[in-house]
Structure formats: structure tokens, C-alpha cells
Write an enzyme that holds these catalytic residues in place. Structure first.
Site, mmCIF file in Angstrom:
data_model
loop_
_atom_site.group_PDB
_atom_site.id
_atom_site.type_symbol
_atom_site.label_atom_id
_atom_site.label_comp_id
_atom_site.label_asym_id
_atom_site.label_seq_id
_atom_site.Cartn_x
_atom_site.Cartn_y
_atom_site.Cartn_z
ATOM 1 N N GLY A 65 1.361 62.613 26.388
ATOM 2 C CA GLY A 65 2.499 62.943 25.539
ATOM 3 C C GLY A 65 2.020 63.311 24.149
ATOM 4 N N PHE A 66 2.898 63.188 23.168
ATOM 5 C CA PHE A 66 2.545 63.570 21.807
ATOM 6 C C PHE A 66 1.390 62.732 21.267
ATOM 7 C CE2 PHE A 66 7.029 64.919 22.105
ATOM 8 C CZ PHE A 66 6.886 66.244 21.730
ATOM 9 N N GLY A 67 1.438 61.416 21.480
ATOM 10 C CA GLY A 67 0.394 60.548 20.965
ATOM 11 C C GLY A 67 -0.943 60.758 21.640
ATOM 12 N N GLY A 88 -1.898 58.882 29.232
ATOM 13 C CA GLY A 88 -0.664 59.493 28.754
ATOM 14 C C GLY A 88 -0.930 60.739 27.943
ATOM 15 N N ASP A 101 5.775 54.831 22.056
ATOM 16 C CA ASP A 101 6.902 53.976 22.440
ATOM 17 C C ASP A 101 6.475 52.620 22.966
ATOM 18 O OD1 ASP A 101 8.920 55.826 21.829
ATOM 19 O OD2 ASP A 101 8.688 56.838 23.752
ATOM 20 N N GLU A 159 23.116 65.069 20.981
ATOM 21 C CA GLU A 159 22.707 66.436 21.311
ATOM 22 C C GLU A 159 23.172 66.823 22.711
ATOM 23 O OE1 GLU A 159 18.848 66.846 18.357
ATOM 24 O OE2 GLU A 159 18.502 66.360 20.475
#
Length: 424
Positions: free
Chosen positions: A13-15, A11, A300, A171
Site C-alpha cells: 500500500g502507500f506505506g 504490504g 493503519d 463521498e
């Protein structure tokens, strides 16, 4: 160069990226695996979905991001299984990646609370494919309304329902309202886009439940000023091609957008460990999996109450902090040093924007809303974008939209159905 260990990170992503970068100076071979070739700044996906930004403005190639990190290798692949006994990760193409340490940062996908069939007509927002598919649906709905001679069908096409009153739903509702009432206001001859009906439905008693009550109320006020119909304690019981049923009322809608829940990627299934209702793995204080100190789950896909008793939320800052922390744990083990203290999440604040010049921000010790919060929200998001080009592109796109009320990415491309639905 000989490395002391191999760290496989699933992954980007951010992590995952945070962990990879924090290991740049460690004597390890870092292999980062992702099913896509790009890192995505998910907090701005809704702007792609509402034609405010182009996909390239909020994404960057993983190889480019890590090109200067000599101990990092990028593999494009989709994980199918983890063999914990042999310490091997296998992808869907049959490739096997051995590991000494494994970091699973695979994110989450949409949750439809037992009604997966709703996904076809009520897409969620997790990937670029999702965003461009929603953009397609929104813009095509206005085009079809322009051509329709049936007033009831026009009204249906110009009704947009957003399900879920969290930051994504709020949003999205604000951005859709501005798209209809400002960006598209003078583009059509037979319809008035300003008459579009935008409905935000939330099953709970209020929207933005992670914010204080007063900021939640201000968000409602800002949305209603944009013409959004905000409905709380409104539960969706049916969703189909014609719209949704909310508290027994049929709402005929041309577009339904889902933002009501998430389900963790199948990490628990890969590892053969228990998961909570959202599919998250309950991890130890250092994000390791019980019985497997070499395996870490972050973001997550992880459920953790930190050393201060705070439940770590599934947000980008928490994932970044977790990635950097796990890298410190691995380095301490390799150097046979005392491990870092149990993880503590540092909450720097929550922000959500509601259209032009409206936002809410909660820093615990201070709460603000209105234009100041909006400018702060914009600064924070530009600052955390990866890459100088992306920061400049987003800044100028927002400035142009702010001055002209126009949106430059109103292109109808691709399909209304994204081809892929799994988590990043």
C-alpha cells in the site's frame, strides 16, 4: 551484488511502497510481499463502486512500479505468521522469508463492532473486489426495480443506505446520488432513478468529525442539495437482507454499504504483542515494536502519538510519511549514524468531495468549500496517482463525466459478494 541486510516489507500500500522506494539507494535487499499483484489507490475506490472509474484506472502492478529498482524483489503471497526468534516470515503456502529488518504495512479491514454477520449484506470498501461487488449490487438493484411490478419492492430496491459519516461514507453518498439523479436519470422506462432514496447514517453527532464544525455543516448542506437524507446520532442495531434497523426504525433497503469503522490486520497476533480495540500495535517513536528494534509497524496497523503529541491518523499521507521515515531509520542503523529525530506527522490538510463541484478542504490556516475545493481535490488525487497512464485516464474520465453527466464504467460483472475480505 552483495547486500548488507535484507528488508522484508509486508504490504504494497502507500506505506509499504514508500518504504521500498526510499530504500532504493540503500545497500539492502528489499523484498516486498503482498497478497495481490497490484498497488491500489484506495481514496478513489468509491468511484469504481459507483461506476465513475474502472479498476485499472486506480491500480498498477507492483512489479511494474518497482521494475527499475534493482534491489527490489516482489513476492505475491499472504502472510500467515512471523517468527520473531528466527526472524522469519511465513506465508500461507509454506514459503519462509528470512529478514534482518521487517516492515509490516498490512492496512486494515472492515469493522462491524461485534456483528461480523452483517458483512454479508452490508459490504465495506477496501479492495477492488469490494468496489466491483458494490457496483454490481447498485446497478442490479436498478435493473430489478425496472422489472418489478410491486411498488413496495421497487421502493425497497431504490433505497440505498450508507453507514458511516466519515470521508468514505460522505463521498460514497454523494457519488451514489449523482449516479441515480444524473447518470441513470434517462436510462429506464418504468422507473425514475431520480426518485431513489439515499440515506447516510452516522452514529455520532455530526459527519466528517475530523473536519471543523463549519465544514461538516457545509458537507451536510451539499449532500442534502443532492437529495441525500443525512441522519446523525443514528445507530444501526440490525442489518440483514431486507435492510437495516436504525434507532429502532426498520429501513427496507435494496443496498446497504458499510463505511463505519476499521479493524487492523492481525499484526499484533503475528507478533504476540498487545493491541488496542481496533487491533493496532502501539509502537515506539520510530515505529519499531517494543523489544524488537528490527521490526516496524506503519499505517493503519500502528498506533503512534508523534513527537509533537499528535495521534498519527490512518490516512494515505501519514502512511507514506511513515514508510519514508522508517527507511531513514534503517539506513542510519546500517551506516551506524545517529538515528533521525522522532517521527512528526505533517498534516498537509484534509479533503473530502461531495459529488459534482462540491467538496470541503481544511488546511488548518485556511478552510474552503464548494467548486474551488472540488477542483483542488481532483488535482491532488490525480497528482498522487501512480503512473502517467492512470493520471491521464482518470483526468479524461472525469472531464467526460463532468461535461456529459455520464459514467462510462456502468458494467454489471462478477458477483455481488467479493471473494476476499482481508486487508491488503
Amino acid at each position: 551484488m552483495a547486500y548488507a541486510a535484507r528488508v522484508v516489507i509486508v504490504g504494497a500500500g502507500f506505506g509499504g511502497l514508500s518504504a521500498a522506494r526510499a530504500l532504493a539507494d540503500a545497500p539492502v535487499d528489499v523484498v516486498i510481499v503482498d497478497r495481490r499483484n497490484h498497488h491500489l489507490f484506495q481514496p478513489l475506490l468509491y468511484q469504481v463502486a459507483t461506476a465513475g472509474l474502472s479498476p485499472a484506472d486506480i491500480a498498477a502492478p507492483i512489479r511494474s512500479i518497482l521494475s527499475d529498482q534493482r534491489n527490489a524483489t516482489v513476492v505475491m503471497g499472504e502472510i500467515a505468521a512471523v517468527n520473531t526468534a528466527e526472524r522469519v516470515v511465513a506465508d500461507t503456502a509454506g514459503q519462509r522469508l528470512p529478514y534482518d529488518y521487517l516492515i509490516l504495512a498490512t492496512g486494515a479491514r472492515h469493522a462491524y463492532f461485534g456483528h461480523s454477520e452483517w458483512e454479508t449484506n452490508a459490504p465495506g470498501l477496501k479492495t477492488i473486489e469490494d468496489a466491483t461487488a458494490i457496483r454490481h449490487r447498485l446497478l442490479v438493484a436498478f435493473e430489478r426495480a425496472e422489472m418489478s411490478t410491486d411498488e413496495e419492492e421497487r421502493q425497497r430496491l431504490l433505497t440505498i443506505v450508507i453507514v458511516g459519516g466519515g470521508p468514505t461514507g460522505v463521498e460514497m453518498a454523494g457519488a451514489v446520488a449523482e449516479l441515480a439523479r444524473r447518470a441513470l436519470a434517462t436510462d429506464f422506462r418504468h422507473i425514475d432513478p431520480r426518485q431513489a432514496r439515499i440515506i447516510l447514517v452516522e452514529a455520532g453527532p455530526r459527519i466528517l468529525t475530523t473536519f471543523p464544525d463549519d465544514l461538516s455543516a457545509r458537507a451536510v448542506y451539499a449532500l442534502e442539495n443532492l437529495g441525500v437524507d443525512v441522519r446523525t446520532e443514528a445507530r444501526v442495531t440490525e442489518s440483514d437482507a431486507d435492510g437495516v434497523v436504525v434507532n429502532g426504525e426498520r429501513i427496507h433497503a435494496g443496498t446497504v454499504i458499510w463505511g463505519a469503522g476499521v479493524q487492523a490486520s492481525p499484526v499484533a497476533e503475528w507478533l504476540g504483542v498487545p493491541a488496542d480495540r481496533a487491533g493496532r500495535v502501539k509502537v515506539e517513536g520510530d515505529f519499531s515494536v517494543a523489544g524488537h528494534p528490527e521490526i516496524f509497524v506503519i499505517g493503519d496497523a500502528a498506533q503512534l502519538t508523534d513527537a509533537a503529541g499528535v495521534a498519527v491518523p490512518g490516512v494515505a499521507p501519514a502512511a507514506k510519511q511513515a514508510g519514508a521515515y522508517v527507511a531513514r531509520v534503517i539506513k542510519a542503523q546500517l551506516e551506524q549514524r545517529r538515528p533521525p529525530a522522532a517521527f512528526r506527522y505533517r498534516n498537509w490538510g484534509n479533503l473530502a468531495t461531495i459529488g459534482r463541484r462540491a467538496a470541503v478542504a481544511d488546511f488548518g490556516w485556511m478552510r474552503i468549500s464548494g467548486p474551488i475545493a472540488w477542483w483542488l481535490w481532483g488535482f491532488v488525487h490525480i497528482f498522487f496517482l501512480i503512473g502517467f497512464r492512470n493520471r491521464v485516464a482518470v483526468m479524461f474520465n472525469w472531464l467526460w463525466s463532468f461535461l456529459t453527466y455520464k459514467r462510462g464504467a456502468r458494467l454489471i460483472t462478477g458477483s455481488p459478494q467479493p471473494r476476499e475480505r482481508e486487508a491488503d
